[in-house]
Design a protein around this motif. Structure first.
Motif, PDB file in Angstrom:
ATOM      1  N   TRP A 133       2.976   2.160  -3.288  1.00  0.00           N
ATOM      2  CA  TRP A 133       1.187   3.420  -4.114  1.00  0.00           C
ATOM      3  C   TRP A 133       1.491   4.856  -3.733  1.00  0.00           C
ATOM      4  O   TRP A 133       0.789   5.732  -4.149  1.00  0.00           O
ATOM      5  CB  TRP A 133      -0.115   2.295  -4.459  1.00  0.00           C
ATOM      6  N   TYR A 158      -8.263   0.929  -4.639  1.00  0.00           N
ATOM      7  CA  TYR A 158      -8.422   1.653  -6.493  1.00  0.00           C
ATOM      8  C   TYR A 158      -8.269   0.760  -7.811  1.00  0.00           C
ATOM      9  O   TYR A 158      -8.475   1.156  -8.760  1.00  0.00           O
ATOM     10  CB  TYR A 158      -6.910   2.427  -5.868  1.00  0.00           C
ATOM     11  N   ILE A 203      -3.495   6.113  -3.633  1.00  0.00           N
ATOM     12  CA  ILE A 203      -4.982   5.496  -3.084  1.00  0.00           C
ATOM     13  C   ILE A 203      -6.300   6.506  -2.939  1.00  0.00           C
ATOM     14  O   ILE A 203      -7.328   5.974  -3.164  1.00  0.00           O
ATOM     15  CB  ILE A 203      -4.494   4.443  -1.795  1.00  0.00           C
ATOM     16  N   ALA A 210       0.934  -1.207  -0.027  1.00  0.00           N
ATOM     17  CA  ALA A 210      -0.122   0.221  -0.079  1.00  0.00           C
ATOM     18  C   ALA A 210       1.039   0.931  -0.481  1.00  0.00           C
ATOM     19  O   ALA A 210       0.642   1.319  -0.863  1.00  0.00           O
ATOM     20  CB  ALA A 210      -1.084   0.368   1.200  1.00  0.00           C
TER      21      ALA A 210
END
Ligand SMILES: Cc1ncc(COP(=O)(O)O)c(C=O)c1O
Length: 368
Positions: free
Chosen positions: A256, A345, A261, A253
């Motif tokens: 990204w 996402y 996100i 996570a």
């Protein structure tokens, strides 16, 4: 679960199969420890303020049940609070004569921050709220709550089960003392994993409701010493494969970026809300000034359970949210159940269009 996460999970289990549980834990110690480093990075805290717990509920419980309440103490919470947490408040209320106060909502359906401020007095021993409640897209203004809690020097427990992995969370900016999160939702980690953050100054003040020989040391037959870090809230025996995979999910996570996100999810969700709002008979039921990736709605034509089942036949997964998890909020709003479409996402605008087309068809039909 994304591939890099499930691969780590499978690889760890395979090592347990080949080498044994203890042996694998020894070999993989660095990967196991990475969970704390990753979670600390996610929340902007130190790794010794992090505990690994089997789910968000138990993480929350370990912190909540550590508070020593007395008759007349007050817990301030929200109307949108998760039912499981309200059950725990009631248990302590019944045991110790604690008062549980539901702070009213403002006109947007989020916690009314001025009402919260007006309720602060010496009786209040804890402010405890769900950040993103289970039954809708509402994001409670946690930072404002944190500001009030800090000014009044009252501990602030934030259930951000659905915030972790969806929105940036900085425990210092929010001003919470305790935060729990789950692995299985927006973090895209394995089920049966969760995390707990406890601010360093708070750790020593909170004696966990249960201790084992990981949380404490037996110094002599009649003397114990409780750990000084957040691992005092953990169990000795753990789902190590899940812990390593959760660490990987957090790293994934973070790679990204939580801002990116959040921006992607919010954009998809507002697009879906707009499209749902234009379907006859459909009401979007999300509250709040800030709305996240959980989109909830009801329809005059068919009940939420029928809609869910009909969508499943078209290979579209949604869930329903009933009053079980959001009793106070749903009673307050006169809701029985809603359809809950959670976007992440990886969803696309094309999928939203497809979803809306199928939903319209389902609503036109009386049965499947
Ligand atoms: C606000 C909130 N807290 C806690 C939980 C429970 O999380 P877990 O299943 O990890 O215990 C949920 C699940 O829906 C939730 O919405």
């Amino acid at each position: 679960m994304p591939k890099p996460v499930s691969q780590v999970l499978h690889a760890y289990l395979y090592k347990e199969e080949r080498f044994g549980g203890y042996e694998t834990a020894f070999l993989e110690n660095e990967e196991i420890e990475n969970f704390y480093v990753a979670a600390a990075k996610l929340l902007n805290c130190d790794s010794d303020e992090i505990a690994y717990v089997e789910n968000a509920t138990r993480a929350w419980d370990m912190a909540f049940y550590s508070f020593e309440f007395q008759a007349g103490d007050r817990i301030l919470t929200t109307i949108s609070e998760y039912s499981s947490n309200i059950i725990a408040y009631n248990q302590q209320a019944n045991r110790y004569g604690v008062e549980v106060i539901f702070v009213p909502n403002d006109e947007y359906g989020q916690i009314d921050v001025s009402a919260l401020e007006n309720l602060i007095d010496e009786r209040v021993k804890l402010i405890s709220i769900s950040h993103i409640p289970t039954g809708g897209g509402l994001v409670n203004p946690a930072r404002e709550v944190g500001r009030i809690a800090k000014a009044a020097d009252i501990p602030f427990l934030l259930d951000s089960c659905q915030g972790v992995g969806q929105i940036p969370l900085d425990v210092n900016q929010i001003g919470c003392d305790i935060l729990c999160g789950t692995g299985r939702k927006y973090l895209r980690g394995p089920r049966g994993t969760g995390l707990l953050y406890v601010r360093r100054e708070m750790i020593e003040k909170l004696e966990p409701p249960m201790l084992d020989l990981h949380a404490a040391t037996l110094l002599s037959p009649s003397r114990i010493q409780i750990r000084s870090d957040a691992r005092r809230f953990e169990n000795w025996e753990q789902y190590f494969a899940g812990k390593v995979a959760l660490g990987t999910a957090i790293d994934y996570a973070c790679s990204w970026g939580l801002e990116a996100i959040q921006a992607r999810i919010y954009n998809l969700a507002s697009c879906l809300r707009e499209k749902l709002g234009s379907i006859e008979g459909v009401t979007v039921t999300d509250e709040g000034v800030e709305k996240c990736g959980i989109v909830t709605f009801k329809a005059d034509q068919r009940n939420p359970f029928e809609i869910k089942n009909a969508l499943a036949k078209q290979k579209i997964n949604v869930s329903t949210s009933s009053s079980a998890g959001s009793l106070v909020s749903f009673q307050h709003r006169g809701l029985k159940a809603v359809v809950r479409a959670s976007l992440h996402y990886f969803n696309t605008h094309d999928e939203i269009d497809y979803f809306v087309t199928i939903l319209e068809k389902i609503l036109r039909k009386k049965t499947d």
